[in-house]
Design a protein around this motif. Structure first.
Motif, PDB file in Angstrom:
ATOM      1  N   PHE A 100       0.811  -1.223   0.000  1.00  0.00           N
ATOM      2  CA  PHE A 100       0.000   0.000   0.000  1.00  0.00           C
ATOM      3  C   PHE A 100       0.837   1.263   0.000  1.00  0.00           C
ATOM      4  O   PHE A 100       2.054   1.241   0.164  1.00  0.00           O
ATOM      5  CB  PHE A 100      -0.927   0.008   1.208  1.00  0.00           C
ATOM      6  N   GLU A 102       0.820   3.983   2.152  1.00  0.00           N
ATOM      7  CA  GLU A 102       1.312   4.624   3.363  1.00  0.00           C
ATOM      8  C   GLU A 102       2.062   3.634   4.247  1.00  0.00           C
ATOM      9  O   GLU A 102       1.455   2.973   5.079  1.00  0.00           O
ATOM     10  CB  GLU A 102       0.129   5.188   4.163  1.00  0.00           C
ATOM     11  N   THR A 105       1.403   3.821   8.150  1.00  0.00           N
ATOM     12  CA  THR A 105       0.230   3.326   8.871  1.00  0.00           C
ATOM     13  C   THR A 105      -0.130   1.898   8.490  1.00  0.00           C
ATOM     14  O   THR A 105      -1.075   1.343   9.033  1.00  0.00           O
ATOM     15  CB  THR A 105      -0.988   4.227   8.590  1.00  0.00           C
ATOM     16  N   ALA A 106       0.621   1.310   7.578  1.00  0.00           N
ATOM     17  CA  ALA A 106       0.240  -0.019   7.098  1.00  0.00           C
ATOM     18  C   ALA A 106       0.673  -1.133   8.041  1.00  0.00           C
ATOM     19  O   ALA A 106       0.340  -2.280   7.819  1.00  0.00           O
ATOM     20  CB  ALA A 106       0.816  -0.257   5.707  1.00  0.00           C
ATOM     21  N   HIS A 157       7.271   2.071  14.655  1.00  0.00           N
ATOM     22  CA  HIS A 157       7.597   3.488  14.829  1.00  0.00           C
ATOM     23  C   HIS A 157       9.090   3.727  14.899  1.00  0.00           C
ATOM     24  O   HIS A 157       9.544   4.857  14.811  1.00  0.00           O
ATOM     25  CB  HIS A 157       6.922   4.035  16.088  1.00  0.00           C
ATOM     26  N   LEU A 168       7.374  -4.147   4.137  1.00  0.00           N
ATOM     27  CA  LEU A 168       6.121  -4.555   3.502  1.00  0.00           C
ATOM     28  C   LEU A 168       6.377  -5.304   2.202  1.00  0.00           C
ATOM     29  O   LEU A 168       5.676  -6.261   1.875  1.00  0.00           O
ATOM     30  CB  LEU A 168       5.238  -3.329   3.253  1.00  0.00           C
ATOM     31  N   ASP A 190      10.642   9.706   0.060  1.00  0.00           N
ATOM     32  CA  ASP A 190      11.519  10.708  -0.543  1.00  0.00           C
ATOM     33  C   ASP A 190      12.051  10.220  -1.883  1.00  0.00           C
ATOM     34  O   ASP A 190      12.125   9.021  -2.135  1.00  0.00           O
ATOM     35  CB  ASP A 190      12.701  10.965   0.388  1.00  0.00           C
ATOM     36  N   VAL A 191      12.440  11.190  -2.727  1.00  0.00           N
ATOM     37  CA  VAL A 191      12.870  10.855  -4.087  1.00  0.00           C
ATOM     38  C   VAL A 191      14.004   9.849  -4.091  1.00  0.00           C
ATOM     39  O   VAL A 191      13.986   8.864  -4.830  1.00  0.00           O
ATOM     40  CB  VAL A 191      13.336  12.134  -4.816  1.00  0.00           C
ATOM     41  N   THR A 192      15.001  10.078  -3.238  1.00  0.00           N
ATOM     42  CA  THR A 192      16.155   9.182  -3.265  1.00  0.00           C
ATOM     43  C   THR A 192      15.766   7.782  -2.817  1.00  0.00           C
ATOM     44  O   THR A 192      16.247   6.794  -3.371  1.00  0.00           O
ATOM     45  CB  THR A 192      17.285   9.735  -2.381  1.00  0.00           C
ATOM     46  N   HIS A 195      13.951   5.909  -5.563  1.00  0.00           N
ATOM     47  CA  HIS A 195      14.909   5.412  -6.539  1.00  0.00           C
ATOM     48  C   HIS A 195      15.399   4.020  -6.154  1.00  0.00           C
ATOM     49  O   HIS A 195      15.411   3.106  -6.969  1.00  0.00           O
ATOM     50  CB  HIS A 195      16.080   6.386  -6.566  1.00  0.00           C
ATOM     51  N   GLN A 196      15.771   3.887  -4.872  1.00  0.00           N
ATOM     52  CA  GLN A 196      16.295   2.601  -4.406  1.00  0.00           C
ATOM     53  C   GLN A 196      15.224   1.522  -4.482  1.00  0.00           C
ATOM     54  O   GLN A 196      15.493   0.396  -4.890  1.00  0.00           O
ATOM     55  CB  GLN A 196      16.799   2.740  -2.963  1.00  0.00           C
ATOM     56  N   HIS A 217       0.693   7.615  -9.824  1.00  0.00           N
ATOM     57  CA  HIS A 217       0.389   8.813 -10.587  1.00  0.00           C
ATOM     58  C   HIS A 217       1.672   9.360 -11.210  1.00  0.00           C
ATOM     59  O   HIS A 217       1.655  10.385 -11.878  1.00  0.00           O
ATOM     60  CB  HIS A 217      -0.259   9.863  -9.694  1.00  0.00           C
ATOM     61  N   PRO A 263       6.455  20.168 -15.869  1.00  0.00           N
ATOM     62  CA  PRO A 263       7.362  21.292 -16.020  1.00  0.00           C
ATOM     63  C   PRO A 263       8.699  20.899 -16.646  1.00  0.00           C
ATOM     64  O   PRO A 263       9.362  21.736 -17.269  1.00  0.00           O
ATOM     65  CB  PRO A 263       7.549  21.808 -14.601  1.00  0.00           C
ATOM     66  N   GLU A 264       9.093  19.634 -16.538  1.00  0.00           N
ATOM     67  CA  GLU A 264      10.393  19.210 -17.043  1.00  0.00           C
ATOM     68  C   GLU A 264      10.542  19.477 -18.540  1.00  0.00           C
ATOM     69  O   GLU A 264      11.653  19.595 -19.051  1.00  0.00           O
ATOM     70  CB  GLU A 264      10.608  17.708 -16.791  1.00  0.00           C
TER      71      GLU A 264
ATOM     72  N   ASP C 232      -5.210   1.309   8.419  1.00  0.00           N
ATOM     73  CA  ASP C 232      -4.533   0.699   7.282  1.00  0.00           C
ATOM     74  C   ASP C 232      -3.965  -0.675   7.605  1.00  0.00           C
ATOM     75  O   ASP C 232      -3.950  -1.563   6.770  1.00  0.00           O
ATOM     76  CB  ASP C 232      -3.383   1.607   6.816  1.00  0.00           C
ATOM     77  N   TYR C 233      -3.471  -0.842   8.860  1.00  0.00           N
ATOM     78  CA  TYR C 233      -2.809  -2.115   9.140  1.00  0.00           C
ATOM     79  C   TYR C 233      -3.797  -3.286   9.152  1.00  0.00           C
ATOM     80  O   TYR C 233      -3.411  -4.430   8.940  1.00  0.00           O
ATOM     81  CB  TYR C 233      -2.008  -2.056  10.443  1.00  0.00           C
ATOM     82  N   ARG C 235      -6.233  -3.483   6.946  1.00  0.00           N
ATOM     83  CA  ARG C 235      -6.331  -3.795   5.521  1.00  0.00           C
ATOM     84  C   ARG C 235      -5.097  -4.578   5.075  1.00  0.00           C
ATOM     85  O   ARG C 235      -5.197  -5.543   4.319  1.00  0.00           O
ATOM     86  CB  ARG C 235      -6.439  -2.489   4.727  1.00  0.00           C
ATOM     87  N   THR C 236      -3.918  -4.183   5.597  1.00  0.00           N
ATOM     88  CA  THR C 236      -2.703  -4.928   5.273  1.00  0.00           C
ATOM     89  C   THR C 236      -2.844  -6.382   5.704  1.00  0.00           C
ATOM     90  O   THR C 236      -2.563  -7.300   4.938  1.00  0.00           O
ATOM     91  CB  THR C 236      -1.490  -4.310   5.994  1.00  0.00           C
TER      92      THR C 236
ATOM     93  N   GLU D  49      14.516  17.133   0.777  1.00  0.00           N
ATOM     94  CA  GLU D  49      13.585  16.037   1.070  1.00  0.00           C
ATOM     95  C   GLU D  49      12.973  16.263   2.448  1.00  0.00           C
ATOM     96  O   GLU D  49      13.306  17.218   3.148  1.00  0.00           O
ATOM     97  CB  GLU D  49      14.325  14.711   0.984  1.00  0.00           C
ATOM     98  N   GLY D 212      11.773  18.928 -10.614  1.00  0.00           N
ATOM     99  CA  GLY D 212      11.310  19.519 -11.861  1.00  0.00           C
ATOM    100  C   GLY D 212      10.620  20.852 -11.632  1.00  0.00           C
ATOM    101  O   GLY D 212      10.860  21.829 -12.345  1.00  0.00           O
ATOM    102  N   ARG D 215      13.139  23.557 -10.505  1.00  0.00           N
ATOM    103  CA  ARG D 215      13.937  24.026 -11.634  1.00  0.00           C
ATOM    104  C   ARG D 215      13.122  24.988 -12.490  1.00  0.00           C
ATOM    105  O   ARG D 215      13.595  26.027 -12.934  1.00  0.00           O
ATOM    106  CB  ARG D 215      14.384  22.852 -12.511  1.00  0.00           C
ATOM    107  N   HIS D 216      11.844  24.644 -12.680  1.00  0.00           N
ATOM    108  CA  HIS D 216      11.019  25.469 -13.550  1.00  0.00           C
ATOM    109  C   HIS D 216      10.782  26.859 -12.972  1.00  0.00           C
ATOM    110  O   HIS D 216      10.732  27.837 -13.690  1.00  0.00           O
ATOM    111  CB  HIS D 216       9.675  24.775 -13.799  1.00  0.00           C
ATOM    112  N   GLU D 249      22.656  13.098  -6.717  1.00  0.00           N
ATOM    113  CA  GLU D 249      21.713  11.998  -6.528  1.00  0.00           C
ATOM    114  C   GLU D 249      20.275  12.485  -6.734  1.00  0.00           C
ATOM    115  O   GLU D 249      19.470  11.845  -7.410  1.00  0.00           O
ATOM    116  CB  GLU D 249      21.880  11.432  -5.116  1.00  0.00           C
ATOM    117  N   VAL D 253      17.298  11.779 -10.574  1.00  0.00           N
ATOM    118  CA  VAL D 253      15.918  11.321 -10.693  1.00  0.00           C
ATOM    119  C   VAL D 253      15.254  11.928 -11.926  1.00  0.00           C
ATOM    120  O   VAL D 253      14.423  11.310 -12.579  1.00  0.00           O
ATOM    121  CB  VAL D 253      15.127  11.724  -9.433  1.00  0.00           C
TER     122      VAL D 253
END
Lengths: 327, 275, 336, 255
Positions: A100, A102, A105-106, A157, A168, A190-192, A195-196, A217, A263-264, C232-233, C235-236, D49, D212, D215-216, D249, D253
């Motif tokens: 899921f 989140e 909370t999962a 936590h 998960l 987070d973005v980084t 990626h992982q 999305h 925007p990219e 949520d947990y 549902r998990t 982040e 993105g 930057r914009h 890094e 992305v």
């Protein structure tokens, strides 16, 4: 098309009731995922993508306030519409697992990671808790967790969001499922970290040959991860086809607008192309194409709902627009 | 769904109707009651319900219906009085403590912690005993001992709203403390406070009646529901109606207040069906 | 964890001193002069002054308080004005009867509240839920003393199922006192007739006391159970194919009981108050009846002693609840 | 162009609460010696982040966090007294348009709160101004009398922007203004912000985790991590030749 299908949905409709009346969340949707295939399901909030993915394992709060109808709803050959509770339990977790959005909370705050993992392992295969522990440890290391012993003794936590999502995922992979349904698994990260996790999922799929329905999305993640993609708008699939093609040369005006508004693609500090207006709020919308109010190409015929029709040039692709192939 | 909102409305309507009914009865008691509450008729003592006395009579022949009707005044006033004392004193102090913060808040909270760590009804018992039996003293004791409860609730609500981004926005735009309190905090905590006060009013009614029942509250010959039940207890095996009807009156008001409170809570927070 | 408990124990001492002070102030300052009450309306000033001296009322208030506190520490709660016996002795001799009543009511309240609350949550918005909710609103709205009378009328007066007031059949010989709890003592003595008598006498007052906490308990458990089930947990857990029984018992219920535990400690206050109101109706020979008669005799040493004891028990019970909470919730366990 | 805002060595420390959920920390440095400067009419993008301290920076600049260090605005040192005096010259837009709008106020009351604070009490005047503001941010004028919950997410964010520009500020602090929005709505809000800047010459501090979008929007960019700025400079310099490995890094992305 020789592979058997992992998911086969025909004509799925899901409706919810609230104080003001019935609202259609998903409208006659059809979707297929073949064994071992990674398929993306793209849409903005309220487009019905999460409802679709939850309906596969029968996790919707069905009852007075939620109704589901479908011509076919098969997951790994099991007809979910008529399945018994026992059959569903054997499907869930063991053959088809779900991750899921989140990770915060999962997981149950009062249960250690060890007990979470043991619960899943023991529910599907009787084994000693020593074996379960060893297996949990191995699964966690496969998810790139360096000190699985410590993590197993932690409570949710005490872990970061990325760590929890790894846990998960480890739970999802624990019973060697043939299908994983991932509902926005990266959105809260987070973005980084995203990626992982993407790298991890890509590696695991190649190793195990599991089929994945990846709900998101995020266009760029889907393009880089998935073979095929479905694009949803206001409860309907508006376009489908190979991910790379659909997300570089979209046919449906909505997909086109969605891609163009990132925007990219623009020189900094210039105006972006946008889709005007906003998505219908859900109360049973008018007949016809749901996108027509926001569509730059709308014409009279759009008051009739366009079917999802295969593209003339490319039988792998289809879009739900009267102008398919013309724009 | 419709069903949910209809149920919510039903709770509000039933609760409101019960409370409204009793308030009207209390206000117009002399007009509604068939007799004076203290008219003695020694020939008709402990009479069963009949056309002359719909709910029967007590041991000195007073009309129980009239005493229940007049009893609404004392019982409701006690409950409202308790809530008013607690709400006004506790609410003002709580909003103050929440907005000022610092050592004022710290001091207030230590005091509240101390008071709330004691069994307040037991203290109310001792306090009423010390002040001397009487309906006013019972009200005063219950009111004083509910102050810490309101103080803490209003303070926590104030702190909650204070942290909302619209209050933060107002602060950075240069709004004074008073402006933020009046424009943002007060309108947004009013709902929860009214709900809590409504529910507490039911509890206060029961506590006041209990004090009267054991003889610390209303003193004879004042008609009050708890005292009426108490007077009838000795006849419970034969003249059951004596204690039954004043008890039903307490129950109906208390149910009304609880339904009203729950209904308001659902109205304010339709998603959280956690009552 | 241990740090928190130690901190709470220190706070406990402060609270107990605070409680004593509040009680002391209530008893000594507000009514004016206990000596006047003692001496009666026609006493001469000489007599009053003499009582003052005897009671130490001529000394400054803080000195009086210090000596009262000093007495408490040494187990000296003063002497009852009415019975002329030490207050502490009276309290300890009456405590078992009241404790037996309160513990039975607590157990009934706990089981009733939790099971009805869980049932309502699982059958949410169906007829069982509606019935339970109506029952709970009615239960919390009923005055305890009135329930007592109604029960007494129905089950003693009309149906004759329950014995009349009192704690034990006067025609039977009570079992030898070991714990002071008749239920336990009669079982220890293997005297089942005595047990039946004790149990049947206990039933109505215990149910009366329990009704209030059942009502409040089931409301709370229903709410927190619904809340927990929507997390949520859950549902998990479903998505991973765990058995429904396990999901409800190990996941939802455990989380739902956390808030209930804290409230259960607070419920003790209404039980103590309820026992004062109810014991006399059932002629229950416990602390409640005793305190009630003390209140009307203006027996302040007894009133104060009772208030202090009740508060200390209450504070301790809530400390215990907090410790249980700490043990159950890993999120706060690691801190402090 | 002249410098509008200069912040030197900003430090915000939170004493972690003794009790609470999560990991125990004492003296968390939410912001550790951060310095930024901004020219009039320009946009500074702050990229980071979660937990990097970027929102704390927004709060500190807006005077909502207990901050050590020095902030100069239009050459004047910002003290609480100066802030009160310059009402409205600096404004802020928050991330979550749900909690940033008072649910019990009407839309015209919300977007003219700054006017009320500057002493304009007449409802008629304020409603008139509210209509103009709504038009300016592309909201239908007929919604002046509605409540915020009747608006969609994108509309609420437009309303928050209208409220911020009511006092004709010189500087707008935008704290993740598009993060809660869908891509297609995000693009609309970005266009609105660009249009407004062009029309009024406001300067922006644009805070986001989205590479993105930052930057914009930005002329200059500051990259934050663990409460510190690890790299700062002109946009193109940061994107073409990032120095810090963490920046690399983050930017990877995008490709």
């Amino acid at each position: 098309m020789t592979r058997a299908s992992a998911i086969d949905i025909q004509d799925l409709t899901v409706r919810f009731a609230d104080d003001s009346g019935w609202r259609t969340a998903v409208r006659s949707l059809s979707l297929q995922v073949r064994e071992g295939e990674v398929v993306g399901l793209i849409g903005e909030s309220g487009s019905g993508k999460s409802v679709t993915s939850s309906s596969l394992l029968w996790l919707l709060p069905l009852g007075d306030r939620c109704r589901l109808t479908a011509e076919r709803l098969d997951v790994l050959g099991l007809n979910v519409l008529d399945a018994t509770e026992r059959e569903m339990r054997n499907l869930r977790g063991a053959q088809a697992a779900m991750v899921f959005q989140e990770p915060m909370t999962a997981l149950d705050p009062l249960r250690s990671i060890r007990r979470h993992m043991h619960d899943v392992l023991l529910a599907h295969k009787p084994q000693s808790s020593r074996d379960a522990y060893a297996l949990s440890k191995q699964l966690l290391s496969e998810m790139g967790i360096e000190d699985p012993d410590r993590v197993l003794h932690c409570y949710p936590h005490q872990l970061s969001g990325g760590m929890r999502q790894r846990v998960l995922l480890a739970m999802a992979f624990s019973c060697n499922p043939r299908l994983i349904i991932a509902d926005e698994p990266l959105t809260a990260l987070d973005v980084t970290t995203q990626h992982q996790i993407v790298k991890l999922v890509r590696r695991k799929t190649q190793e195990s040959g599991v089929a994945i329905l990846f709900v998101s999305h995020d266009l760029s993640v889907v393009r880089s991860l998935c073979e095929r993609v479905y694009v949803m708008y206001a409860g309907e699939v508006v376009e489908t086809g190979p991910a790379h093609h659909v997300l570089t040369r979209p046919h449906h005006p909505y997909t086109q607008g969605l891609l163009a508004s990132r925007p990219e693609l623009f020189a900094p500090r210039t105006r972006l192309d946008t889709i005007a207006g906003q998505a219908p709020s859900g109360a049973d919308a008018a007949e016809g194409c749901q996108f027509r109010d926001r569509c730059p190409h709308a014409f009279e015929k759009c008051s009739v709902r366009p079917p999802l029709q295969a593209s003339a040039g490319d039988p792998e692709r289809a879009s739900a627009c009267w102008l398919e192939g013309a724009i | 769904m419709m069903q949910g909102s209809a149920k919510r409305r039903l709770m509000l309507v039933v609760g409101g109707a019960l409370i409204g009914f009793w308030i009207v009865i209390a206000l117009f008691a002399p007009l509604v009651a068939p007799c004076q509450p203290n008219d003695i008729d020694l020939d008709a003592y402990l009479a069963a319900p009949s056309a002359a006395h719909l709910l029967g009579t007590d041991e000195v022949g007073r009309d129980i219906l009239s005493r229940v009707i007049f009893g609404a005044r004392a019982s409701l006033l006690t409950a409202f009085g308790v809530v008013a004392i607690g709400l006004v004193v506790g609410g003002v102090l709580g909003a103050f403590a929440g907005l000022i913060g610092g050592w004022v808040d710290l001091l207030a909270m230590r005091f509240v912690d101390l008071m709330l760590s004691m069994p307040s009804l037991v203290l109310a018992l001792a306090l009423t005993a010390a002040l001397g039996p009487g309906i006013e003293n019972a009200m005063l004791a219950l009111g004083i001992l509910s102050v810490p409860f309101y103080l803490r609730f209003v303070r926590s609500q104030t702190l909650l709203v204070r942290e909302m981004e619209y209050v933060k926005w107002s602060e950075q735009a240069g709004a004074s403390l008073w402006f933020r309190l009046r424009r943002h905090v007060a309108p947004n905590i009013a709902g929860p406070v009214v709900i809590i006060a409504t529910l507490h009013c039911g509890a206060a009614l029961l506590a006041g009646a209990a004090l009267s029942f054991i003889g610390l509250g209303a003193q004879p010959p004042l008609a009050e529901w708890g005292a009426l039940v108490s007077a009838g207890r000795h006849y419970i095996l034969d003249q059951w109606w004596y204690s039954l009807f004043p008890g039903v009156a307490i129950l109906s008001v208390s149910v009304g207040l609880n339904l009203l409170g729950d209904g308001l809570r659902d109205l304010l927070d339709p998603q959280g069906d956690a009552s | 964890m241990i740090g928190i408990v130690i901190r709470r124990l220190i706070a406990l001492v402060a609270i107990i001193i605070g409680v004593t002070m509040v009680t002391f102030l209530i008893a000594r300052v507000i009514p004016g002069d206990p000596a006047l009450l003692l001496a009666g309306p026609n006493a001469t000033p000489d007599v009053v002054a003499k009582i003052h001296e005897q009671l130490g009322l001529d000394r400054p208030l803080h000195v009086q308080f210090a000596s009262y506190l000093d007495g408490l520490i040494h187990g000296d709660f003063g002497v009852s004005i009415v019975t002329r016996r030490p207050v502490l002795e009276e309290i300890t001799s009456l405590l078992p009867a009241t404790l037996e009543l309160m513990l039975t009511a607590m157990v009934l309240g706990l089981f009733g509240g939790v099971s009805l609350g869980v049932a309502a949550a699982l059958y949410r918005n169906r007829w069982l839920d509606h019935v339970i909710r109506i029952l709970s609103v009615t239960a919390i709205s009923m005055p305890g003393f009135w329930i007592a009378l109604v029960l007494l009328y129905l089950f003693y007066g009309v149906l004759g199922w329950a014995p009349g007031p009192g704690r034990f059949d006067p025609l039977l010989t009570p079992p030898p006192s070991v714990t002071g709890f008749l239920l336990v003592d009669s079982l220890l003595a293997l005297d089942f007739r005595a047990f039946a008598s004790a149990a049947s006498h206990l039933a109505l007052p215990a149910i009366t006391l329990a009704v209030l906490s059942i009502g409040a308990g089931m409301r709370l458990v229903r709410g927190s159970m619904i809340e927990a089930l929507s997390q949520d947990y859950i549902r998990t857990a479903r998505a991973f194919g765990l058995p429904e029984r396990k999901i409800i018992l190990s996941y939802a219920l455990k989380n739902a009981l956390l808030p209930f535990i804290t409230v259960f400690g607070l419920e003790l206050a209404s039980l103590i108050f309820g026992s004062v109101v109810i014991e006399s109706i059932f002629s229950w020979p416990g602390l409640g009846s005793f305190v009630l008669s003390a209140i009307f005799a203006l027996d302040f040493p007894v009133i104060m002693g009772f208030t202090v004891c009740a508060s200390v028990v209450y504070v301790f019970a809530n400390l215990l609840v907090d410790i249980v909470y700490l043990l159950l919730d890993p999120r706060v366990r690691g801190i402090g | 162009m002249s410098i509008l805002l200069e912040a030197r060595n900003l430090t915000v420390r939170y004493d972690a609460p003794a009790q609470g959920l999560g990991v125990t920390k004492k003296h968390v440095h939410a912001l550790n010696g951060v310095s930024v400067s901004l020219r009039e009419g320009a946009t500074l993008g702050v990229l980071g982040e979660s937990g990097s301290g970027k929102s704390t920076l927004a709060f500190a600049l807006a005077g909502l966090a207990p901050v050590a260090g020095e902030i100069l605005f239009q050459g004047k040192r910002l003290t609480p007294a100066v802030r009160r005096h310059m009402r409205g010259a600096m404004q802020i837009v928050f991330q979550d348009p749900r909690s940033s709008l008072n649910p019990r106020m009407r839309i015209w009351e919300i977007c003219t709160e700054a006017l009320l604070l500057s002493g304009i009490r007449s409802d008629k005047k304020r409603i008139g101004r509210a209509e103009a503001l709504l038009a300016e941010v592309g909201l239908p004028v007929e919604c002046v009398n509605r409540y915020p919950h009747e608006l969609s997410g994108g509309q609420r964010q437009r309303l928050a922007i209208a409220r911020a520009i009511a006092s004709q500020p010189k500087l707008l602090i935008l704290d993740e203004p598009t993060s809660a929005l869908d891509v297609s709505i995000q693009a609309q809000v970005i266009n609105l912000l660009l249009d407004l800047q062009q029309r009024t010459g406001m300067a922006y501090i644009f805070i986001s985790h989205d590479v993105g979008v930052v930057r914009h929007m930005s002329d200059d960019i500051a990259v934050m991590r663990y409460g510190e700025i690890i790299e700062t400079g002109a946009r193109d310099k940061i994107f073409d030749a990032p120095q810090h490995p963490y920046t690399r890094e983050l930017l990877s992305v995008l490709s």
